[in-house]
Design a protein around this motif. Structure first.
Motif, PDB file in Angstrom:
ATOM      1  N   VAL A  20     -45.556  14.956  10.882  1.00 52.63           N
ATOM      2  CA  VAL A  20     -46.407  15.471   9.152  1.00 52.63           C
ATOM      3  C   VAL A  20     -44.962  14.731   8.271  1.00 52.63           C
ATOM      4  O   VAL A  20     -44.194  15.423   8.508  1.00 52.63           O
ATOM      5  CB  VAL A  20     -46.531  16.643   9.495  1.00 52.63           C
ATOM      6  N   TYR A  21     -45.205  14.204   7.531  1.00 52.39           N
ATOM      7  CA  TYR A  21     -44.551  13.880   6.605  1.00 52.39           C
ATOM      8  C   TYR A  21     -45.516  13.717   5.358  1.00 52.39           C
ATOM      9  O   TYR A  21     -46.518  13.267   5.322  1.00 52.39           O
ATOM     10  CB  TYR A  21     -44.059  12.177   6.399  1.00 52.39           C
ATOM     11  N   MET A 116     -35.290   9.248   8.081  1.00 52.98           N
ATOM     12  CA  MET A 116     -36.125  10.606   7.147  1.00 52.98           C
ATOM     13  C   MET A 116     -36.243  11.302   8.149  1.00 52.98           C
ATOM     14  O   MET A 116     -36.990  11.301   9.725  1.00 52.98           O
ATOM     15  CB  MET A 116     -37.287   9.290   7.318  1.00 52.98           C
ATOM     16  N   GLY A 117     -36.014  12.464   7.316  1.00 57.23           N
ATOM     17  CA  GLY A 117     -36.303  14.002   8.185  1.00 57.23           C
ATOM     18  C   GLY A 117     -35.092  13.725   9.518  1.00 57.23           C
ATOM     19  O   GLY A 117     -33.897  13.300   8.453  1.00 57.23           O
ATOM     20  N   LYS A 118     -35.711  14.054  10.360  1.00 58.89           N
ATOM     21  CA  LYS A 118     -34.800  13.507  11.556  1.00 58.89           C
ATOM     22  C   LYS A 118     -34.290  12.767  12.234  1.00 58.89           C
ATOM     23  O   LYS A 118     -33.963  12.655  13.509  1.00 58.89           O
ATOM     24  CB  LYS A 118     -34.827  15.266  12.669  1.00 58.89           C
ATOM     25  N   ASP A 152     -49.021  12.969   5.321  1.00 60.59           N
ATOM     26  CA  ASP A 152     -50.317  14.332   4.520  1.00 60.59           C
ATOM     27  C   ASP A 152     -50.372  14.317   2.856  1.00 60.59           C
ATOM     28  O   ASP A 152     -48.433  14.401   2.515  1.00 60.59           O
ATOM     29  CB  ASP A 152     -50.074  15.817   5.427  1.00 60.59           C
ATOM     30  N   PRO A 153     -50.785  13.496   1.923  1.00 63.80           N
ATOM     31  CA  PRO A 153     -50.836  12.670   0.873  1.00 63.80           C
ATOM     32  C   PRO A 153     -50.452  14.584   0.367  1.00 63.80           C
ATOM     33  O   PRO A 153     -49.925  14.899  -1.127  1.00 63.80           O
ATOM     34  CB  PRO A 153     -52.293  12.308   0.577  1.00 63.80           C
ATOM     35  N   ALA A 159     -40.349  16.816   4.844  1.00 60.23           N
ATOM     36  CA  ALA A 159     -38.983  16.566   6.048  1.00 60.23           C
ATOM     37  C   ALA A 159     -38.184  16.860   5.301  1.00 60.23           C
ATOM     38  O   ALA A 159     -36.985  17.104   6.693  1.00 60.23           O
ATOM     39  CB  ALA A 159     -38.847  15.029   6.707  1.00 60.23           C
ATOM     40  N   GLY A 160     -37.483  16.935   4.465  1.00 61.45           N
ATOM     41  CA  GLY A 160     -36.587  17.825   3.655  1.00 61.45           C
ATOM     42  C   GLY A 160     -35.316  16.261   3.672  1.00 61.45           C
ATOM     43  O   GLY A 160     -35.768  15.621   3.913  1.00 61.45           O
TER      44      GLY A 160
END
Length: 172
Positions: A20-21, A116-118, A152-153, A159-160
């Motif tokens: 989820v981003y 992006m994220g991990k 998820d808008p 994702a940090g």
């Protein structure tokens, strides 16, 4: 009830494999060593990076592109990358010049490694001046598929900060 559960099970398993981003995420463009805020746009097919002074040229007989990041004044050095292809981006109705017959814009496309994220992925990115937009990087649906992304808008930066093991292989 059991039949309903068994019917929904494949969809639930597939969703559990997704990340989820949020609508916006931080992304590290590994090739250029810059972290930027990105907009995740499921309505766009391709990814776009803000660039200016885009120039195509040949190197050893192969097509290349030279450009400058159109992010801020700190990016005054040219970037050179092999040209993957030319993309035809459909113009919006307000962007069409009535004197011009083309309803699309031709944009150079390059491959970039993006964290992006991990998750580290190699994605195609078209180059265009996005300096009028809030986010210098737009990540479209083709790249989002590679990330197994659920967007998820209602979330931002879910994702940090990018945290990829750059020494590891790029996921293909």
């Amino acid at each position: 009830m059991l039949v309903l559960f068994l019917t929904c099970l494949p969809a639930m398993l597939q969703a559990s494999e997704k990340t989820v981003y949020g609508l916006n995420e931080y992304a590290l463009v590994v090739d250029i060593n810059i972290e930027v805020a990105a907009k995740l746009d499921t309505g766009a097919k391709t990814a776009s990076l803000s660039a200016r002074d885009i120039e195509r040229f040949k190197r050893d007989g192969e097509p290349w592109v030279r450009f400058y990041l159109a992010i801020d004044d700190a990016h005054q050095h040219p970037i050179e990358k092999p040209l993957s292809r030319i993309s035809k981006i459909k113009r919006r109705s307000g962007d069409v010049d009535p004197d011009e017959s083309k309803s699309y814009t031709a944009r150079p496309v390059i491959e970039l490694d993006l964290c992006m994220g991990k998750t580290l992925q190699s994605i195609e990115v078209n180059l265009t001046d996005r300096s009028a937009f809030q986010y210098p990087l737009l990540i479209g649906s083709e790249a989002l598929k590679k990330y197994s992304a659920l967007v998820d808008p209602s979330l931002k930066f879910a994702a940090g900060k990018p945290d990829c093991n750059i020494a590891a292989n790029i996921v293909e």
